[in-house]
Enzyme design. Structure first.
Site, PDB file in Angstrom:
ATOM      1  N   GLU A  85       8.185   3.872 -11.111  1.00 24.07           N
ATOM      2  CA  GLU A  85       7.347   4.185 -12.275  1.00 24.07           C
ATOM      3  C   GLU A  85       7.048   5.675 -12.316  1.00 24.07           C
ATOM      4  O   GLU A  85       6.271   6.203 -11.518  1.00 24.07           O
ATOM      5  CB  GLU A  85       6.045   3.382 -12.211  1.00 24.07           C
ATOM      6  CG  GLU A  85       5.240   3.435 -13.496  1.00 24.07           C
ATOM      7  CD  GLU A  85       4.008   2.541 -13.451  1.00 24.07           C
ATOM      8  OE1 GLU A  85       3.085   2.792 -14.243  1.00 24.07           O
ATOM      9  OE2 GLU A  85       3.972   1.609 -12.622  1.00 24.07           O
ATOM     10  N   LYS A 280      -5.201  -1.722  -8.150  1.00 24.29           N
ATOM     11  CA  LYS A 280      -3.742  -1.704  -8.295  1.00 24.29           C
ATOM     12  C   LYS A 280      -3.280  -0.275  -8.529  1.00 24.29           C
ATOM     13  O   LYS A 280      -2.245   0.159  -8.003  1.00 24.29           O
ATOM     14  CB  LYS A 280      -3.326  -2.621  -9.446  1.00 24.29           C
ATOM     15  CG  LYS A 280      -1.812  -2.760  -9.625  1.00 24.29           C
ATOM     16  CD  LYS A 280      -1.217  -1.735 -10.566  1.00 24.29           C
ATOM     17  CE  LYS A 280       0.291  -1.935 -10.740  1.00 24.29           C
ATOM     18  NZ  LYS A 280       0.910  -0.871 -11.570  1.00 24.29           N
ATOM     19  N   ASP A 296       5.187  -0.900   6.158  1.00 21.48           N
ATOM     20  CA  ASP A 296       5.160  -2.237   5.549  1.00 21.48           C
ATOM     21  C   ASP A 296       4.123  -2.271   4.424  1.00 21.48           C
ATOM     22  O   ASP A 296       2.939  -2.480   4.665  1.00 21.48           O
ATOM     23  CB  ASP A 296       4.831  -3.271   6.628  1.00 21.48           C
ATOM     24  CG  ASP A 296       4.898  -4.701   6.117  1.00 21.48           C
ATOM     25  OD1 ASP A 296       4.957  -4.901   4.887  1.00 21.48           O
ATOM     26  OD2 ASP A 296       4.869  -5.625   6.951  1.00 21.48           O
TER      27      ASP A 296
END
Length: 438
Positions: A85, A280, A296
């Site tokens: 993005e 988010k 991770d």
């Protein structure tokens, strides 16, 4: 419907593709071409990627971008970001540029404790179990000496082992709650190896413990596994400046901007529907750095969202306040990151990313990554309270729309110029492309 296949993992990569194309893509040669297009021409490098995981048939690329101008604790960084993005990288870079002239970002690691647990059942007297545990605790720890030796040389190791009684929640359920310091490694394999050794020792010791009845000597291990919830592996990052140094727009004075910004964060503190999207956005920046540095991101995501819910309600991971005409904006987040082990020495771009950051230790990487999240959140809120999120986002998305319609270089140049002064929407872009072509 595709037939059941046996021994798929033993097939060559080309044979795997042949099976897929025959049974899922109607023998479409274009599918083969697409998959092979993304093979690396360097056979050794391709083999390395093939061996990262199971049943590899191709590579899935994400853009490897950089966000410059980050001033963190007085040192300048260009931060690597792996993300698809474009608006994320642009927003982070814009925030970095804004804050570099206002003292930059500050960050500190508050603690680095990680957790693993041995989950087991015990049928018997809980007081006897506690006495038993105390009698073996030091031996339990020393039983892992062959595992911890190298970690201890690097300054890490086992911090503590605690017996926790969970039998009021699940009948006969107990756990060894274990804490670790894994130095510069993320440490999953180290922690899990220690936990499995604890489990083996626990069973053996219980089987010969004289004060246990025959029933009590049979401890059943349910599982031994690290936790990705690391509320004591936490980093804090922050920025601050006089209110008058904040943006001034046609609609907002710097003071009004600060108050509106603070209110936006407060909403994310009380409204979970907003908090999830708010966080988010933070993870947009954090995940991109985590991916680029070979860590991770799934573990980081799970731990961050659990931390956002630690007080019983899901809330913002960032805070904003005004004190004595000074604007303060900060983040506090758990980040269990590593700079040794895993992909850090295997993936060429991961090594490059860490080199770009000056080969940081795990604490420094935690600070840099937290700053990327804070910068991303600042940029997002800045857009939301001024122009709105879509203006900048859709302009960055313009190129994706143009590529969907296979716009030529000339068409791209004309349409980019057109949308410098016009609102980007999918329908408007389509209309302008058709207008050009007609």
């Amino acid at each position: 419907m595709a037939p059941v296949v046996s021994g798929f993992s033993k097939l060559s990569k080309s044979d795997k593709i042949e099976w897929l194309v025959e049974h899922h893509f109607n023998n479409d040669q274009n599918t083969v071409d697409i998959l092979k297009t993304y093979w690396n021409s360097d056979e050794k490098l391709q083999q390395l990627h093939d061996e990262f995981t199971e049943n590899t048939i191709s590579n899935y690329y994400l853009p490897f971008s950089v966000a410059p101008n980050f001033l963190i604790n007085g040192k300048r960084y260009t931060i690597p970001m792996a993300i698809e993005e474009s608006s994320v990288v642009a927003a982070a870079s814009k925030a970095a540029k804004f804050w570099q002239n206002r003292g930059g970002f500050n960050a500190e690691v508050l603690s680095t404790v990680k957790v693993g647990q041995v989950h087991f059942t015990f049928t018997g007297n809980s007081e006897k179990l506690k006495t038993f545990f105390q009698s073996i605790k030091s031996d339990l720890k020393s039983s892992t000496s062959h595992i911890t030796k190298n970690m201890e040389k690097r300054g890490g190791g086992i911090i503590d082992i605690e017996l926790r009684d969970k039998s009021t929640e699940i009948n006969n359920y107990y756990q060894l709650h274990c804490t670790f310091d894994t130095a510069d490694a993320m440490g999953a394999n180290f922690i899990n190896s220690c936990l499995e050794q604890f489990a083996d020792f626990l069973i053996q010791a219980a089987s010969t413990y004289q004060d246990f009845s025959e029933t009590e000597r049979t401890i059943e291990i349910i599982m031994s596994i690290l936790s990705n919830y690391v509320p004591e592996c936490v980093v804090r990052a922050w920025v601050s400046c006089p209110i008058n140094d904040l943006p001034k727009t046609d609609e907002l004075s710097p003071k009004q901007y600060a108050e509106k910004f603070m209110r936006a964060v407060q909403i994310a503190k009380v409204e979970p529907f907003r908090a999830v999207t708010h966080n988010k956005g933070i993870m947009n920046g954090i995940d991109a750095v985590v991916l680029a540095t070979g860590n991770d991101f799934r573990a980081i995501e799970a731990g961050a969202h659990a931390y956002a819910s630690k007080d019983g309600k899901y809330i913002s991971l960032t805070d904003a306040k005004i004190e004595n005409n000074i604007f303060h904006f900060s983040i506090k987040i758990p980040l269990a990151l590593g700079t040794v082990g895993g992909l850090t020495t295997l993936h060429p771009l991961v090594k490059l990313a860490l080199n770009l950051l000056g080969n940081p230790n795990s604490k420094k990487l935690m600070e840099i990554t937290a700053v990327a999240g804070l910068a991303q959140n600042f940029a997002a809120i800045n857009s939301l309270i001024t122009t709105g999120i879509q203006q900048g986002h859709m302009k960055m998305h313009l190129m994706n729309i143009l590529n969907q319609f296979q716009a030529t270089t000339e068409e791209k140049e004309q349409l980019i110029e057109h949308f410098k002064t016009n609102t980007v929407t999918h329908s408007e872009v389509v209309q302008q492309i058709e207008k050009l072509r007609n």
